[in-house]
Motif scaffolding. Structure first.
Motif, PDB file in Angstrom:
ATOM      1  N   ARG A  19       1.423  -5.281  -9.376  1.00 12.24           N
ATOM      2  CA  ARG A  19       0.057  -5.223  -9.898  1.00 12.24           C
ATOM      3  C   ARG A  19      -0.978  -5.062  -8.778  1.00 12.24           C
ATOM      4  N   GLU A  20      -0.699  -5.688  -7.637  1.00 15.38           N
ATOM      5  CA  GLU A  20      -1.675  -5.700  -6.546  1.00 15.38           C
ATOM      6  C   GLU A  20      -1.542  -4.504  -5.604  1.00 15.38           C
ATOM      7  N   THR A  21      -0.529  -3.680  -5.792  1.00 16.58           N
ATOM      8  CA  THR A  21      -0.343  -2.533  -4.897  1.00 16.58           C
ATOM      9  C   THR A  21      -1.541  -1.596  -4.980  1.00 16.58           C
ATOM     10  N   ARG A  22      -2.027  -1.169  -3.813  1.00 17.43           N
ATOM     11  CA  ARG A  22      -3.109  -0.191  -3.774  1.00 17.43           C
ATOM     12  C   ARG A  22      -2.564   1.172  -3.384  1.00 17.43           C
ATOM     13  N   LEU A  23      -3.061   2.187  -4.061  1.00 16.41           N
ATOM     14  CA  LEU A  23      -2.671   3.567  -3.794  1.00 16.41           C
ATOM     15  C   LEU A  23      -3.882   4.268  -3.187  1.00 16.41           C
ATOM     16  N   ILE A  67       0.839  -1.195   0.000  1.00 15.52           N
ATOM     17  CA  ILE A  67       0.000   0.000   0.000  1.00 15.52           C
ATOM     18  C   ILE A  67       0.876   1.248   0.000  1.00 15.52           C
ATOM     19  N   ILE A  68       0.452   2.253  -0.739  1.00 13.79           N
ATOM     20  CA  ILE A  68       1.051   3.582  -0.658  1.00 13.79           C
ATOM     21  C   ILE A  68      -0.061   4.565  -0.339  1.00 13.79           C
ATOM     22  N   SER A  69       0.176   5.394   0.654  1.00 12.21           N
ATOM     23  CA  SER A  69      -0.793   6.437   0.987  1.00 12.21           C
ATOM     24  C   SER A  69      -0.110   7.794   0.897  1.00 12.21           C
ATOM     25  N   SER A  70      -0.904   8.820   0.731  1.00 18.41           N
ATOM     26  CA  SER A  70      -0.383  10.185   0.728  1.00 18.41           C
ATOM     27  C   SER A  70      -1.568  11.133   0.854  1.00 18.41           C
ATOM     28  N   ARG A  71      -1.421  12.106   1.731  1.00 21.02           N
ATOM     29  CA  ARG A  71      -2.519  13.025   2.017  1.00 21.02           C
ATOM     30  C   ARG A  71      -2.036  14.458   1.823  1.00 21.02           C
ATOM     31  N   GLN A 104      -1.746   9.833 -19.113  1.00 24.73           N
ATOM     32  CA  GLN A 104      -0.450   9.156 -19.105  1.00 24.73           C
ATOM     33  C   GLN A 104      -0.479   7.768 -18.483  1.00 24.73           C
ATOM     34  N   TRP A 105      -1.528   7.495 -17.696  1.00 26.63           N
ATOM     35  CA  TRP A 105      -1.559   6.263 -16.920  1.00 26.63           C
ATOM     36  C   TRP A 105      -2.840   5.484 -17.176  1.00 26.63           C
ATOM     37  N   SER A 106      -2.729   4.168 -17.050  1.00 31.93           N
ATOM     38  CA  SER A 106      -3.896   3.292 -16.996  1.00 31.93           C
ATOM     39  C   SER A 106      -3.979   2.736 -15.583  1.00 31.93           C
ATOM     40  N   PHE A 107      -5.166   2.691 -15.030  1.00 32.49           N
ATOM     41  CA  PHE A 107      -5.329   2.169 -13.670  1.00 32.49           C
ATOM     42  C   PHE A 107      -6.798   1.903 -13.393  1.00 32.49           C
ATOM     43  N   ASP A 108      -7.027   1.029 -12.439  1.00 28.93           N
ATOM     44  CA  ASP A 108      -8.367   0.787 -11.926  1.00 28.93           C
ATOM     45  C   ASP A 108      -8.532   1.626 -10.668  1.00 28.93           C
ATOM     46  N   PHE A 109      -9.738   2.113 -10.426  1.00 26.86           N
ATOM     47  CA  PHE A 109      -9.922   2.887  -9.199  1.00 26.86           C
ATOM     48  C   PHE A 109     -11.370   2.873  -8.756  1.00 26.86           C
ATOM     49  N   GLU A 110     -11.548   3.095  -7.478  1.00 21.35           N
ATOM     50  CA  GLU A 110     -12.870   3.375  -6.931  1.00 21.35           C
ATOM     51  C   GLU A 110     -12.788   4.671  -6.152  1.00 21.35           C
ATOM     52  N   ASN A 111     -13.877   5.383  -6.144  1.00 20.75           N
ATOM     53  CA  ASN A 111     -13.972   6.657  -5.456  1.00 20.75           C
ATOM     54  C   ASN A 111     -14.941   6.508  -4.288  1.00 20.75           C
ATOM     55  N   ILE A 112     -14.459   6.807  -3.080  1.00 20.55           N
ATOM     56  CA  ILE A 112     -15.278   6.654  -1.882  1.00 20.55           C
ATOM     57  C   ILE A 112     -15.483   8.015  -1.238  1.00 20.55           C
ATOM     58  N   SER A 153     -17.197  17.370   0.502  1.00 23.97           N
ATOM     59  CA  SER A 153     -16.473  17.544  -0.761  1.00 23.97           C
ATOM     60  C   SER A 153     -15.216  16.676  -0.828  1.00 23.97           C
ATOM     61  N   GLY A 154     -14.993  15.874   0.205  1.00 26.25           N
ATOM     62  CA  GLY A 154     -13.811  15.019   0.244  1.00 26.25           C
ATOM     63  C   GLY A 154     -14.072  13.637  -0.341  1.00 26.25           C
ATOM     64  N   HIS A 155     -13.069  13.084  -0.980  1.00 32.03           N
ATOM     65  CA  HIS A 155     -13.162  11.765  -1.589  1.00 32.03           C
ATOM     66  C   HIS A 155     -11.859  11.017  -1.346  1.00 32.03           C
ATOM     67  N   ILE A 156     -11.951   9.698  -1.402  1.00 30.11           N
ATOM     68  CA  ILE A 156     -10.759   8.862  -1.275  1.00 30.11           C
ATOM     69  C   ILE A 156     -10.650   8.009  -2.524  1.00 30.11           C
ATOM     70  N   LEU A 157      -9.510   8.099  -3.185  1.00 38.43           N
ATOM     71  CA  LEU A 157      -9.269   7.284  -4.370  1.00 38.43           C
ATOM     72  C   LEU A 157      -8.500   6.034  -3.967  1.00 38.43           C
ATOM     73  N   ASN A 158      -9.038   4.889  -4.342  1.00 35.33           N
ATOM     74  CA  ASN A 158      -8.390   3.603  -4.118  1.00 35.33           C
ATOM     75  C   ASN A 158      -7.981   3.070  -5.488  1.00 35.33           C
ATOM     76  N   ILE A 159      -6.700   3.176  -5.794  1.00 37.66           N
ATOM     77  CA  ILE A 159      -6.180   2.893  -7.141  1.00 37.66           C
ATOM     78  C   ILE A 159      -5.358   1.606  -7.128  1.00 37.66           C
ATOM     79  N   SER A 160      -5.521   0.816  -8.178  1.00 34.58           N
ATOM     80  CA  SER A 160      -4.736  -0.409  -8.315  1.00 34.58           C
ATOM     81  C   SER A 160      -4.414  -0.645  -9.787  1.00 34.58           C
ATOM     82  N   ASN A 161      -3.561  -1.648 -10.010  1.00 31.84           N
ATOM     83  CA  ASN A 161      -3.208  -2.038 -11.375  1.00 31.84           C
ATOM     84  C   ASN A 161      -2.683  -0.851 -12.177  1.00 31.84           C
ATOM     85  N   LEU A 162      -1.747  -0.123 -11.586  1.00 30.58           N
ATOM     86  CA  LEU A 162      -1.176   1.079 -12.240  1.00 30.58           C
ATOM     87  C   LEU A 162      -0.210   0.679 -13.344  1.00 30.58           C
ATOM     88  N   ARG A 163      -0.436   1.263 -14.540  1.00 28.17           N
ATOM     89  CA  ARG A 163       0.436   0.996 -15.680  1.00 28.17           C
ATOM     90  C   ARG A 163       0.669   2.288 -16.449  1.00 28.17           C
TER      91      ARG A 163
END
Length: 207
Positions: free
Chosen positions: A156-160, A134-138, A178-186, A193-203
């Protein structure tokens, strides 16, 4: 806002440690300017509970989390305090380039006896580490920049896990150039107005 602590069955001892951390941030803030003065009075909800909600993205199988630009320790210190109870096999690494903030983070580590964290006084660009879970950053940088920082350490399995504001859709659109990735927005529980992006499969896109 404390309902989220009940959701995760956070123990009384863990809450006591979170309160101790809150006090340390307030005590040190006048000298080190760890958080904006306007947010100090709302520290519990605006920073601590805002960080607590990222627990939902951690799995029991995760071993290594890196937090980029840790600053005063949000979300990494909060996650580390809760992880002692819920994720005992997780090591949390805080990467911070500003010396005075590193001093504070190391003091928190010592005084709260957080044996599950490492504090790295380094720039992200200079890190030499293996792939992580996992990588986080705020509040460090725009999404395209965060993906650039993160890519060298991604499998591939790393979540951002990146908390974002109301401009999240624009940042995702820019990043997709520039990037391909899967993500969900929570939706954030602390800010409409705040959201959390959960990104995976970054290419990186190939042209």
């Amino acid at each position: 806002m404390n309902d989220i602590l009940k959701t995760y069955n956070v123990s009384r001892e863990t809450i006591t440690k979170l309160k101790a951390y809150e006090s340390m941030v307030k005590d040190w803030n006048n000298k080190f300017n760890l958080v904006s003065k306007s947010s100090v009075e709302e520290l519990w909800n605006r920073h601590i509970i805002d960080s607590v909600q990222l627990i939902q993205f951690i799995k029991l199988t995760d071993k290594v989390l890196y937090d980029f630009g840790s600053g005063a320790g949000f979300p990494a210190i909060v996650l580390a305090i809760i992880a002692e109870q819920l994720f005992p096999d997780l090591t949390i690494n805080l990467v911070e380039s500003i010396g005075k903030k590193v001093i504070f983070l190391n003091t928190v580590k010592k005084e709260l006896e957080l044996n599950n964290i490492n504090v790295w006084h380094n720039r992200i660009e200079n890190l030499k580490i293996p792939e992580v879970d996992i990588i986080s950053s705020r509040a460090l940088a725009s999404l395209p920049k965060l993906l650039e920082y993160s890519y060298p350490f991604c499998k591939r399995e790393t979540r951002l896990i990146f908390p974002k504001g109301e401009s999240w859709e624009n940042e995702v659109s820019q990043a997709k150039q520039q990037w391909s990735f899967d993500f969900e927005n929570i939706q954030s529980v602390t800010n409409n107005s705040g959201h959390i992006l959960n990104i995976s499969n970054l290419r990186r896109k190939k042209w």
